[in-house]
Scaffold this motif. Structure first.
Motif, PDB file in Angstrom:
ATOM      1  N   ARG A 393     -11.141  -9.513  -0.286  1.00  0.00           N
ATOM      2  CA  ARG A 393     -12.429  -8.847  -0.070  1.00  0.00           C
ATOM      3  C   ARG A 393     -13.554  -9.862   0.089  1.00  0.00           C
ATOM      4  NH1 ARG A 393     -13.653  -6.445  -5.158  1.00  0.00           N
ATOM      5  NH2 ARG A 393     -14.629  -8.464  -5.533  1.00  0.00           N
ATOM      6  N   GLU A 437     -14.342  -0.911  -0.314  1.00  0.00           N
ATOM      7  CA  GLU A 437     -13.126  -0.204   0.094  1.00  0.00           C
ATOM      8  C   GLU A 437     -12.878  -0.365   1.594  1.00  0.00           C
ATOM      9  OE1 GLU A 437     -13.471   3.837  -1.144  1.00  0.00           O
ATOM     10  OE2 GLU A 437     -13.519   3.359  -3.291  1.00  0.00           O
ATOM     11  N   VAL A 438     -13.935  -0.301   2.374  1.00  0.00           N
ATOM     12  CA  VAL A 438     -13.784  -0.462   3.820  1.00  0.00           C
ATOM     13  C   VAL A 438     -13.417  -1.906   4.163  1.00  0.00           C
ATOM     14  CG1 VAL A 438     -15.017  -0.400   6.022  1.00  0.00           C
ATOM     15  CG2 VAL A 438     -15.301   1.462   4.383  1.00  0.00           C
ATOM     16  N   HIS A 441      -9.786  -2.859   4.085  1.00  0.00           N
ATOM     17  CA  HIS A 441      -8.873  -2.355   5.111  1.00  0.00           C
ATOM     18  C   HIS A 441      -8.518  -3.483   6.086  1.00  0.00           C
ATOM     19  CE1 HIS A 441      -7.219   0.118   8.321  1.00  0.00           C
ATOM     20  NE2 HIS A 441      -7.156   1.113   7.447  1.00  0.00           N
ATOM     21  N   TYR A 443      -7.839  -3.538   9.174  1.00  0.00           N
ATOM     22  CA  TYR A 443      -8.467  -3.445  10.482  1.00  0.00           C
ATOM     23  C   TYR A 443      -9.870  -4.078  10.479  1.00  0.00           C
ATOM     24  CZ  TYR A 443      -4.813  -0.178  11.987  1.00  0.00           C
ATOM     25  OH  TYR A 443      -3.625   0.406  12.319  1.00  0.00           O
ATOM     26  N   THR A 444     -10.528  -4.067   9.299  1.00  0.00           N
ATOM     27  CA  THR A 444     -11.870  -4.640   9.231  1.00  0.00           C
ATOM     28  C   THR A 444     -11.828  -6.143   9.482  1.00  0.00           C
ATOM     29  OG1 THR A 444     -12.452  -2.962   7.591  1.00  0.00           O
ATOM     30  CG2 THR A 444     -13.941  -4.837   7.822  1.00  0.00           C
ATOM     31  N   TYR A 471     -18.295   1.069  10.462  1.00  0.00           N
ATOM     32  CA  TYR A 471     -17.767   0.638   9.157  1.00  0.00           C
ATOM     33  C   TYR A 471     -18.716   1.063   8.038  1.00  0.00           C
ATOM     34  CZ  TYR A 471     -14.361  -2.011  11.815  1.00  0.00           C
ATOM     35  OH  TYR A 471     -13.341  -2.359  12.662  1.00  0.00           O
ATOM     36  N   ARG A 478     -16.936   7.614   2.317  1.00  0.00           N
ATOM     37  CA  ARG A 478     -15.955   7.432   1.236  1.00  0.00           C
ATOM     38  C   ARG A 478     -16.536   7.770  -0.132  1.00  0.00           C
ATOM     39  NH1 ARG A 478     -11.315   4.390   1.356  1.00  0.00           N
ATOM     40  NH2 ARG A 478     -10.584   3.735   3.416  1.00  0.00           N
ATOM     41  N   PRO A 497     -13.073   3.754  10.415  1.00  0.00           N
ATOM     42  CA  PRO A 497     -12.007   2.913   9.868  1.00  0.00           C
ATOM     43  C   PRO A 497     -11.575   3.334   8.470  1.00  0.00           C
ATOM     44  CG  PRO A 497     -13.676   1.553  10.918  1.00  0.00           C
ATOM     45  CD  PRO A 497     -14.226   2.947  10.869  1.00  0.00           C
ATOM     46  N   GLY A 498     -10.276   3.512   8.320  1.00  0.00           N
ATOM     47  CA  GLY A 498      -9.726   3.897   7.035  1.00  0.00           C
ATOM     48  C   GLY A 498      -9.743   5.383   6.780  1.00  0.00           C
TER      49      GLY A 498
END
Length: 537
Positions: A393, A437-438, A441, A443-444, A471, A478, A497-498
């Protein structure tokens, strides 16, 4: 040399160019560059003002969260309380509303008094003091011109700094290594003073003027430092030692913690008392004019200095060290050593394209510490899933910050709005949690790397970077953050995303939709004129 400029985050500001000691190992007065003789003794109001103005402009242009300014000399306390107050006032005013200002001063401590420390407390100036160990060690080099010891007054300064009302200003002690001193006695004398940090420095030397080696050993400095390390371990590591912490960090896969080791790019510049802008100060040990750039605060920006070939040469990481170093297994820890220590006037066309004059010492030091601590060098990310997640992260956050720094004004108003929105999301505890949290992911990370590649390979191409709002919208949804986010959609599809993909238009349709979280999902509206608002659970 390609790649974006590395902005300066640390500035050494020379406020006085003379000293009240006659240390025979001082790079300013005793080594190759004698330019101090032509400098004004004390920094002027004009230089203070222009430095503050230029540096604040630099911080604003690169969106730097903070900048460190180290008041230096000579002996900076010789500038006097009134002059130092002026420096602090002007810098503080210039940085107001732009970036955090981290003020520091490095002193021999002889002039330190409550009058100075009250001033430093007012402006948050933290204080580092030079001390080479016990009296015998300190008196070997750090004496007055008439031969008198400076040791008692330095101890008095340390005691004063450790008073309850000033202790929060204490940065620690800086000790220059002399292998003729008793390593255990030196460490014991320093740790007994209970500083927050000890920093050991190798004496500045080059291949033209190598360090003394009384017994001829090529690893004499490593042997001395490892004796200190062993004593430090025996004592239970009572005080952080920057040199050892840096080696331990790099051996564990972390960053270097000091300019003298590691491959991190330099982000330091020097402002002399006359306003001349120079490279790292230790270069004065190499040859006359080695640190010069030809620039000054009156007619040049800090970006111009950052683009100077000499500065860029120390920002190339592994590509910036010699071929010998690139093939060495400890280069990630030693980084080829301090740039100055690589200088040799004869040899390759680039006089700094050499291993360090301390090469054998650095290799022995790194291997010695590794052998002594092998069991503790396994990164926690390897054994702890939560540590791995946090590390990943943090890395993604660093990439996001790098994207913001590199995009500069190319993103225009759209990027400025998106970045402001990111700050709004992160301002609340739940928003920060949603963003984490994003960012977790996979993909981020892929998007950020693609956006950075696009930005550097095709300057001006910022389309990938401008996907940031989707994002942020995903983060808000979320955690149910009450925030409306305008996002782009393509081919009639909105992707958060996510969270997944939502069909909101016909195939081939492109546009902007507004996403807003609600208690049980989120609402989507296509464009300002679209009366239909879709609720998604």
């Amino acid at each position: 040399m390609t790649g974006p400029l590395v902005p300066f985050r640390e500035v050494v500001l020379k406020v006085h160019s003379r000293c009240d000691l006659a240390c025979d190992h001082c790079y300013v007065y005793e080594h190759a560059d004698q330019s101090w003789r032509t400098r004004p003794k004390t920094i002027s109001d004009d230089v203070i003002f222009r430095t503050a103005q230029r540096l604040a402009e630099h911080a604003k242009a690169h969106a730097l969260p903070s900048v460190s300014v180290i008041l230096h000399g000579g002996e900076p306390l010789l500038a006097g309380p009134a002059r130092l107050r002026r420096v602090c006032e002007v810098l503080t005013s210039a940085f107001d509303g732009i970036a955090e200002l981290d003020l520091r001063i490095h002193t021999n401590g002889l002039q330190l008094s409550p009058r100075y420390l009250d001033l430093f407390d007012e402006f948050g100036v933290r204080v580092g003091i030079s001390l080479d160990g016990d009296r015998a060690a300190n008196d070997r080099h750090r004496r007055y011109a008439d031969g008198r010891s400076s040791h008692p007054l330095v101890l008095k300064a340390v005691d004063l700094l450790h008073q309850e009302r000033y202790r929060h200003l204490d940065l620690g002690l800086l000790c220059t290594v002399d292998i003729e001193n008793d390593p255990h006695a030196v460490l014991d004398a320093l740790t007994e003073l209970d500083p927050p940090l000890i920093d050991f420095l190798l004496p500045h030397a080059t291949w033209d003027d190598p360090p003394p080696r009384p017994d001829g050993s090529p690893t004499a400095y490593a042997d001395w430092l490892l004796a200190v390390f062993d004593r430090w371990q025996e004592q239970g590591r009572p005080v952080p030692v920057r040199l050892f912490s840096s080696v331990l960090s790099t051996l564990g896969g972390g960053p270097s913690l000091t300019e003298s080791l590691g491959l991190a790019p330099t982000d330091l510049v020097v402002v002399e008392t006359d306003g001349q802008l120079e490279q790292v100060d230790s270069l004065k040990s190499a040859y006359e004019g080695a640190a010069a750039t030809g620039f000054d605060v009156f007619t040049h920006t800090f970006d111009e200095v950052a683009a100077h070939p000499g500065v860029r040469a120390r920002q190339l990481g592994l590509d910036g060290v010699s071929e010998t170093c690139r093939s060495c297994p400890v280069v990630r820890s030693c980084g080829g050593g301090l740039y100055t220590h690589r200088y040799r006037s004869t040899g390759p066309s680039d006089a700094f394209d050499n291993p360090s004059v301390y090469c054998a010492d650095l290799a022995a030091l790194v291997r010695g510490i590794e052998a002594r601590t092998a069991a503790s060098l396994v990164a926690p990310e390897v054994t702890e899933p939560l540590e791995l997640a946090a590390s990943q992260r943090d890395l993604t956050r660093m990439l996001l910050a790098r994207l913001n720094a590199d995009i500069e004004d190319r993103g225009g108003e759209r990027w400025a709005r998106a970045w402001e929105l990111a700050a709004t999301v992160e301002a609340s505890e739940e928003g920060a949690r949603g963003l984490d949290e994003v960012l977790a992911h996979p993909y981020t990370r892929t998007w950020l790397l693609h956006a950075l590649d696009q930005l550097h390979e095709r300057p001006g191409s910022v389309a990938a970077a401008l996907r940031l709002p989707v994002y942020l919208a995903a983060a808000a949804v979320r955690v149910g953050l009450d925030l409306s986010v305008d996002v782009s959609y393509a081919d009639g599809r909105l992707v958060l995303p996510g969270l997944g993909e939502l069909r909101i238009g016909a195939t081939g349709e492109h546009g902007t939709a507004r996403v807003r979280a609600v208690e049980d999902g989120f609402l989507v509206r296509r464009g300002e004129g679209d009366p239909a608002e879709r609720r998604v659970l």
